[in-house]
Structure formats: structure tokens, C-alpha cells
Design a protein around this motif. Structure first.
Motif, PDB file in Angstrom:
ATOM      1  N   GLU A   1      46.426   7.823   1.653  1.00  0.00           N
ATOM      2  CA  GLU A   1      46.729   6.437   1.990  1.00  0.00           C
ATOM      3  C   GLU A   1      47.133   5.638   0.752  1.00  0.00           C
ATOM      4  O   GLU A   1      47.986   4.753   0.826  1.00  0.00           O
TER       5      GLU A   1
ATOM      6  N   GLU B   1      50.688   6.292   0.196  1.00  0.00           N
ATOM      7  CA  GLU B   1      51.511   5.570   1.163  1.00  0.00           C
ATOM      8  C   GLU B   1      51.661   4.107   0.780  1.00  0.00           C
ATOM      9  O   GLU B   1      52.743   3.522   0.904  1.00  0.00           O
ATOM     10  N   ARG B   2      50.577   3.502   0.303  1.00  0.00           N
ATOM     11  CA  ARG B   2      50.650   2.096  -0.107  1.00  0.00           C
ATOM     12  C   ARG B   2      51.559   1.935  -1.322  1.00  0.00           C
ATOM     13  O   ARG B   2      52.283   0.948  -1.437  1.00  0.00           O
TER      14      ARG B   2
ATOM     15  N   PHE C   1      40.892  -0.552  -1.216  1.00  0.00           N
ATOM     16  CA  PHE C   1      40.883   0.875  -0.957  1.00  0.00           C
ATOM     17  C   PHE C   1      39.485   1.446  -1.063  1.00  0.00           C
ATOM     18  O   PHE C   1      38.571   0.835  -1.597  1.00  0.00           O
TER      19      PHE C   1
ATOM     20  N   MET D   1      40.539   8.035  -0.247  1.00  0.00           N
ATOM     21  CA  MET D   1      41.744   8.003   0.575  1.00  0.00           C
ATOM     22  C   MET D   1      42.991   8.195  -0.277  1.00  0.00           C
ATOM     23  O   MET D   1      43.790   7.275  -0.460  1.00  0.00           O
TER      24      MET D   1
ATOM     25  N   MET E   1      39.161   3.388   3.569  1.00  0.00           N
ATOM     26  CA  MET E   1      40.249   2.575   4.107  1.00  0.00           C
ATOM     27  C   MET E   1      41.079   2.017   2.968  1.00  0.00           C
ATOM     28  O   MET E   1      40.598   1.843   1.861  1.00  0.00           O
ATOM     29  N   THR E   2      42.329   1.774   3.265  1.00  0.00           N
ATOM     30  CA  THR E   2      43.156   0.998   2.353  1.00  0.00           C
ATOM     31  C   THR E   2      43.796  -0.105   3.168  1.00  0.00           C
ATOM     32  O   THR E   2      44.036   0.026   4.357  1.00  0.00           O
ATOM     33  N   SER E   3      44.082  -1.199   2.559  1.00  0.00           N
ATOM     34  CA  SER E   3      44.821  -2.260   3.233  1.00  0.00           C
ATOM     35  C   SER E   3      45.731  -2.907   2.221  1.00  0.00           C
ATOM     36  O   SER E   3      45.425  -2.972   1.038  1.00  0.00           O
TER      37      SER E   3
END
Length: 243
Positions: free
Chosen positions: A22, A25-26, A15, A19, A1-3
Motif C-alpha cells: 500500500e 501504491e500511495r 500508514f 503495509m 492501513m494507509t490513507s
């Protein structure tokens, strides 16, 4: 996951190392963050990044797929390094392989007690491919970089500080406490308007990466973008003197 958690001036990027899409994208989101000043990259669950998933590596074990992955991650981490934000890699637990390379794409590195940076690529029959070797040489010099890559030994907080790979060791090991310490540490460099902090990062990036004449042109252009700007005019109004 990434946030991606953005406040008025700081972003915290969490992260998992597998990923890759992702992460790209971040980075794209951060490139479009106009009011940002600082970025803290950390792992989830008191682990920074323990390297690539071996099953994923086996799935792309042919030369062409490996080269595509290499080029993709070089591009992503180069864009991360060039963000007009002052960035910290907050290293909790282990930063191995690709995770170690990721730390070198940040402006600064802070480590927690018991954490470790380790370029394990040699044990996998590889060398860094995400730009980690080139960046490591720029950070600690060719001699020390050769030692870390050829021996593939772990670097603890004390040695990282001695090598210049880390800026310091935080007192807290837990996720919440270390993040708050990292925020406080970063704030000393991000005080002031976002436009000025981003301008500072841009001229430093140009000075590091470009030939002198090109770097001077970039510095001139960036200077022109802040001269007469809101922060400059406000300072003149206050008649603030240099401290």
C-alpha cells in the motif's frame, strides 16, 4: 492501513509499517500529483512506526525472500525521496527499525515531545536494508551514523536536533495538534506556485544524487521548464524585486 489526504497543496500520508504494498501504491499516486507541493508522513494513533511485524518477518526469513523485500522497499523509499514534493516525517511515539529508515527518506524530520528514533537492526542480527544506512550517512555524516547503528540506542528529540537528524521539536504531542504544527512549519517552504516548488525539489535532488555534469544538465532542463512559464511571467508583470 494507509490513507492519503490531499488538499490543494499538501498531502498527509498515514500508514502502518507492515503495509509495504500500500505504501508503494500511495507513492505512485503522489508521483502523479501535478498540483502538490508538500507531503507529511505520520503514523496512526500517536505512533510513527514501531518496526516490522515479527510474524511477517518469520514468514520471509529465508535469504531470497528477504532480498526481494529489501529490493522492493529500497525502490519504494527511493521513489518517495525523489518525489517533487517537500516532505516531512512527523515522528510521534517510536520510529523503530524500518520506521527509522522511513524517516530518512523524507526531506525533513520533526519530532514531538517524548518521541524516539531508533535503528534497532543490530539487535535483530541485521543491518538496515531499505536504504536507511546510506541516507543516514548523508544526513548526519558517517561518524554519527556509525554510532547510531552500532549502539542501537534511541535518539530523543534533543539529541536528534543536535545531530542534525531533526529540524526541531514540536510543542504538541497529540495527533491533531502536532499535525497542525507540522503543516504550519512546512508552509514556509511551500509558499508559491506548485510548478516552482517542484522545480526547486528537482534541482536539489539532482545536485545530491548526480555527478556534477549530469546535475548541471538537469538544472538547465528544469530552468527551461519554468523560464517563461506562468509564475515567471506573472512575476515579471508585477516587476517583483528580490527581497
Amino acid at each position: 492501513m494507509t490513507s492519503l489526504n490531499c488538499s490543494s497543496s499538501f498531502s498527509v500520508l498515514r500508514f502502518k509499517c507492515t503495509m509495504m504494498l500500500e505504501l508503494q501504491e500511495r507513492v505512485t499516486e503522489l508521483e502523479n500529483w501535478k498540483d502538490g507541493k508538500g507531503l507529511i508522513i505520520c503514523g496512526a494513533g500517536n505512533t510513527f512506526c514501531s518496526g516490522s511485524d515479527l510474524n511477517a518477518v518469520k514468514a520471509i526469513s529465508n535469504s531470497q525472500d528477504g532480498m526481494n523485500m529489501c529490493m522492493f522497499m529500497q525502490n519504494t523509499l527511493t521513489r518517495l525521496m525523489r518525489l517533487p514534493l517537500i516532505s516531512i516525517a512527523l515522528i510521534q511515539g517510536k520510529a523503530l527499525g524500518g520506521g527509522a529508515e522511513l524517516t530518512t527518506a523524507c526531506d525533513f524530520r520533526l519530532m514531538t515531545p517524548g518521541s524516539e528514533i531508533r535503528f534497532v537492526h543490530k539487535h535483530m542480527g541485521l543491518v538496515p536494508g531499505w536504504g536507511g544506512a546510506a541516507r543516514l550517512v548523508r544526513i548526519i555524516g558517517s561518524r554519527a551514523a556509525l554510532q547510531l547503528l552500532s549502539r542501537a540506542h534511541g535518539v530523543d528529540p534533543e539529541r536528534a536536533l543536535h545531530l542534525g537528524l531533526s529540524e526541531g521539536t514540536l510543542s504538541s504531542s497529540d495527533e491533531t495538534g502536532s499535525l497542525e504544527e507540522a503543516r504550519a512549519w512546512l508552509s514556509q517552504y511551500t509558499e508559491g506556485p506548485a510548478s516552482v516548488i517542484q522545480a526547486v525539489k528537482k534541482v536539489v535532488t539532482a545536485g545530491r544524487e548526480l555527478p556534477l555534469e549530469a546535475a548541471l544538465r538537469t538544472e538547465k532542463d528544469v530552468f527551461g521548464s519554468v523560464w517563461g512559464g506562468p509564475a515567471n511571467l506573472e512575476a515579471l508583470t508585477r516587476r517583483q524585486k528580490h527581497k
